[in-house]
Motif scaffolding. Structure first.
Motif, PDB file in Angstrom:
ATOM      1  N   LEU A  69       0.821  -1.215   0.000  1.00 37.12           N
ATOM      2  CA  LEU A  69       0.000   0.000   0.000  1.00 37.12           C
ATOM      3  C   LEU A  69       0.855   1.265   0.000  1.00 37.12           C
ATOM      4  CD1 LEU A  69      -2.754  -1.097   2.569  1.00 37.12           C
ATOM      5  CD2 LEU A  69      -3.063  -0.822   0.104  1.00 37.12           C
ATOM      6  N   ASP A  70       2.152   1.114   0.307  1.00 37.50           N
ATOM      7  CA  ASP A  70       3.059   2.257   0.275  1.00 37.50           C
ATOM      8  C   ASP A  70       3.141   2.875  -1.119  1.00 37.50           C
ATOM      9  OD1 ASP A  70       3.625   1.912   2.943  1.00 37.50           O
ATOM     10  OD2 ASP A  70       5.504   0.825   2.608  1.00 37.50           O
ATOM     11  N   SER A  71       2.796   2.095  -2.139  1.00 35.79           N
ATOM     12  CA  SER A  71       2.879   2.614  -3.506  1.00 35.79           C
ATOM     13  C   SER A  71       1.841   3.700  -3.770  1.00 35.79           C
ATOM     14  CB  SER A  71       2.690   1.468  -4.511  1.00 35.79           C
ATOM     15  OG  SER A  71       1.399   0.885  -4.368  1.00 35.79           O
ATOM     16  N   VAL A  72       0.796   3.752  -2.929  1.00 40.52           N
ATOM     17  CA  VAL A  72      -0.281   4.734  -3.153  1.00 40.52           C
ATOM     18  C   VAL A  72      -0.495   5.648  -1.950  1.00 40.52           C
ATOM     19  CG1 VAL A  72      -1.484   3.287  -4.835  1.00 40.52           C
ATOM     20  CG2 VAL A  72      -2.052   3.078  -2.399  1.00 40.52           C
ATOM     21  N   SER A  73       0.222   5.395  -0.851  1.00 40.65           N
ATOM     22  CA  SER A  73      -0.039   6.160   0.370  1.00 40.65           C
ATOM     23  C   SER A  73       1.234   6.349   1.184  1.00 40.65           C
ATOM     24  CB  SER A  73      -1.086   5.446   1.217  1.00 40.65           C
ATOM     25  OG  SER A  73      -1.308   6.109   2.438  1.00 40.65           O
ATOM     26  N   THR A  74       1.330   7.507   1.860  1.00 43.86           N
ATOM     27  CA  THR A  74       2.492   7.763   2.719  1.00 43.86           C
ATOM     28  C   THR A  74       2.313   7.167   4.107  1.00 43.86           C
ATOM     29  OG1 THR A  74       1.528   9.897   3.356  1.00 43.86           O
ATOM     30  CG2 THR A  74       3.097   9.898   1.525  1.00 43.86           C
ATOM     31  N   LEU A  76      -5.244   7.374  -0.072  1.00 42.11           N
ATOM     32  CA  LEU A  76      -4.522   7.670  -1.303  1.00 42.11           C
ATOM     33  C   LEU A  76      -4.049   9.122  -1.309  1.00 42.11           C
ATOM     34  CD1 LEU A  76      -5.766   4.947  -2.200  1.00 42.11           C
ATOM     35  CD2 LEU A  76      -6.101   5.955  -4.454  1.00 42.11           C
ATOM     36  N   ASP A  77      -2.743   9.304  -1.152  1.00 38.97           N
ATOM     37  CA  ASP A  77      -2.190  10.655  -1.197  1.00 38.97           C
ATOM     38  C   ASP A  77      -0.942  10.728  -2.081  1.00 38.97           C
ATOM     39  OD1 ASP A  77      -0.371   9.321   0.362  1.00 38.97           O
ATOM     40  OD2 ASP A  77      -0.719  10.503   2.183  1.00 38.97           O
ATOM     41  N   LYS A  78      -0.725   9.686  -2.877  1.00 38.40           N
ATOM     42  CA  LYS A  78       0.348   9.676  -3.865  1.00 38.40           C
ATOM     43  C   LYS A  78      -0.263   9.617  -5.267  1.00 38.40           C
ATOM     44  CE  LYS A  78       3.998   7.381  -1.163  1.00 38.40           C
ATOM     45  NZ  LYS A  78       4.919   6.211  -1.106  1.00 38.40           N
ATOM     46  N   PRO A  79       0.470  10.087  -6.268  1.00 39.18           N
ATOM     47  CA  PRO A  79      -0.044  10.004  -7.646  1.00 39.18           C
ATOM     48  C   PRO A  79      -0.327   8.556  -8.035  1.00 39.18           C
ATOM     49  CG  PRO A  79       1.876  11.439  -7.537  1.00 39.18           C
ATOM     50  CD  PRO A  79       1.776  10.762  -6.205  1.00 39.18           C
ATOM     51  N   VAL A  80      -1.449   8.329  -8.696  1.00 37.31           N
ATOM     52  CA  VAL A  80      -1.854   6.990  -9.124  1.00 37.31           C
ATOM     53  C   VAL A  80      -1.826   6.925 -10.645  1.00 37.31           C
ATOM     54  CG1 VAL A  80      -3.742   5.308  -9.165  1.00 37.31           C
ATOM     55  CG2 VAL A  80      -3.285   6.614  -7.080  1.00 37.31           C
ATOM     56  N   LYS A  81      -1.137   5.937 -11.168  1.00 36.10           N
ATOM     57  CA  LYS A  81      -1.039   5.773 -12.618  1.00 36.10           C
ATOM     58  C   LYS A  81      -2.300   5.116 -13.170  1.00 36.10           C
ATOM     59  CE  LYS A  81       4.003   5.163 -12.588  1.00 36.10           C
ATOM     60  NZ  LYS A  81       5.109   4.224 -12.921  1.00 36.10           N
ATOM     61  N   ALA A  82      -2.622   5.424 -14.413  1.00 43.79           N
ATOM     62  CA  ALA A  82      -3.700   4.717 -15.109  1.00 43.79           C
ATOM     63  C   ALA A  82      -3.343   3.239 -15.177  1.00 43.79           C
ATOM     64  CB  ALA A  82      -3.890   5.292 -16.503  1.00 43.79           C
ATOM     65  N   PHE A  83      -4.357   2.401 -15.027  1.00 46.27           N
ATOM     66  CA  PHE A  83      -4.095   0.962 -14.982  1.00 46.27           C
ATOM     67  C   PHE A  83      -4.256   0.341 -16.360  1.00 46.27           C
ATOM     68  CE2 PHE A  83      -5.378  -3.497 -14.439  1.00 46.27           C
ATOM     69  CZ  PHE A  83      -4.304  -3.953 -13.693  1.00 46.27           C
ATOM     70  N   ASP A  84      -3.288  -0.473 -16.745  1.00 44.90           N
ATOM     71  CA  ASP A  84      -3.309  -1.189 -18.022  1.00 44.90           C
ATOM     72  C   ASP A  84      -2.929  -2.640 -17.755  1.00 44.90           C
ATOM     73  OD1 ASP A  84      -3.053  -2.222 -20.557  1.00 44.90           O
ATOM     74  OD2 ASP A  84      -1.625  -0.719 -21.278  1.00 44.90           O
ATOM     75  N   LEU A  85      -3.901  -3.533 -17.868  1.00 40.35           N
ATOM     76  CA  LEU A  85      -3.655  -4.952 -17.556  1.00 40.35           C
ATOM     77  C   LEU A  85      -2.537  -5.537 -18.403  1.00 40.35           C
ATOM     78  CD1 LEU A  85      -4.653  -7.407 -15.867  1.00 40.35           C
ATOM     79  CD2 LEU A  85      -6.185  -7.956 -17.758  1.00 40.35           C
TER      80      LEU A  85
END
Length: 341
Positions: A122-127, A145-154
């Motif tokens: 979860l560190d990838s999306v939150s501090t 969620l307080d970090k930038p989130v990339k568009a998801f592409d399977l």
């Protein structure tokens, strides 16, 4: 009775009483009703729980797919920890892309299933990631969620692997969460390397995973009609992609065991599952063997590979007049079964 992770989740039921929430891979069909929020949507990657949940009611709340579409945004989401940590990473990336800014993303699961170590994903999306509850050998973690989130592409998570087995070389699509992701497992290799002559007609790859056996059958017997089935949306997706890679016209279906398979087959091939999540579960294969009579055409055969500690020979001998071991190693047995009773 709800599973232990769902029971833990219910202790925080007030959290989910309002707003738009996404529930991901719940292990129970009734938990949505008990949370009692009509705006909850449910993302399923396993067809058995999806069907059971739809049967309970409000089927419009439920979606079965390899990835959840990101055109709808939610105020929060709960992911049930999968067996594969790489699948957990992929789910977090997918679900985070479906959430509003500053939304809550929760992860729940059993301690023995690795939820504690997976919480760091979860560190990838939150501090800041916090454990907000624990009970019944389970834990519930939450992040905002307080970090930038990339568009998801399977497709960015897909990989192609080369299969060298049974005298063939071909490519297969693989995803995290699909059986033996990224490599050819030993049991399937033994099956392919020791296959008797492949029958012509309708052929079934049961529990197909990424489609290794089904694609082999299609390449070896192009005049046959090959059907592949699996309970996992990720497996169904990979099997379809694998068929495309090899220019095969095969049918791939989602099915809870044999429930959604139709018609009869001249031969069935399988390296069947014996786990449900992290729990050892022989029932899928035992039910498959018991129900197979109505799916085999006259003269139809079953070719099954299994770990030696799985004592399927007695059950096979109850259902077939001819059961032979056509290959063995220290860990696996390959059975050829004919003349079903």
């Amino acid at each position: 009775m709800l599973s232990a992770p769902s029971q833990l989740l219910m202790r925080s039921a007030d959290t989910f009483a309002q707003g738009k929430w996404l529930l991901v891979n719940p292990t129970d069909s009734h938990v949505t009703q008990q949370l009692n929020n009509p705006e909850i949507k449910v993302f399923h990657q396993y067809f058995d729980i999806y069907q059971q949940s739809c049967a309970v009611g409000h089927s419009e709340q439920h979606k079965f797919a390899a990835a959840y579409p990101c055109d709808e945004k939610f105020d929060g989401a709960v992911i049930y920890m999968p067996k594969s940590k790489d699948q957990a990473k992929m789910l977090i990336a997918n679900v985070a892309a479906c959430l509003n800014k500053n939304a809550s993303l929760l992860l729940v699961g059993e301690n023995k299933g690795g939820v504690k170590s997976a919480a760091k994903f979860l560190d990838s999306v939150s501090t800041q990631v916090n454990k907000i509850d624990s009970a019944r050998h389970c834990a519930l973690f939450a992040a905002q969620l307080d970090k930038p989130v990339k568009a998801f592409d399977l497709t960015k998570w897909q990989s192609e692997i080369t299969i060298n087995a049974g005298g063939l070389r071909y490519e297969i699509c693989s995803l995290p969460g699909v059986f033996n992701h990224g490599s050819l497992d030993i049991g399937t290799a033994i099956l392919l390397d020791n296959l008797p002559d492949i029958k012509k007609g309708r052929l079934l790859d049961f529990g197909c995973g990424a489609g290794v056996i089904g694609c082999y059958l299609g390449l070896k017997s192009p005049e046959s009609e090959v059907v592949m089935s699996d309970v996992s949306a990720l497996a169904v997706h990979c099997a379809k992609e694998s068929a495309k890679i090899n220019n095969l016209n095969v049918k791939v279906i989602a099915s809870d065991g044999l429930m959604d398979v139709q018609g009869k087959f001249s031969a069935v091939y399988t390296n069947p599952p014996f786990h449900t999540g992290i729990v050892t579960d022989y029932s899928v294969t035992e039910n498959f063997i018991t129900q197979l009579k109505q799916y085999l055409a006259p003269g139809g055969t079953l070719t099954l590979v299994a770990n030696k500690f799985l004592r399927y020979s007695e059950l096979l001998e109850q259902k077939f007049n001819s059961v032979s071991s056509i290959a063995q190693t220290t860990k696996f047995t390959l059975y050829q079964c004919a003349r079903i009773k």
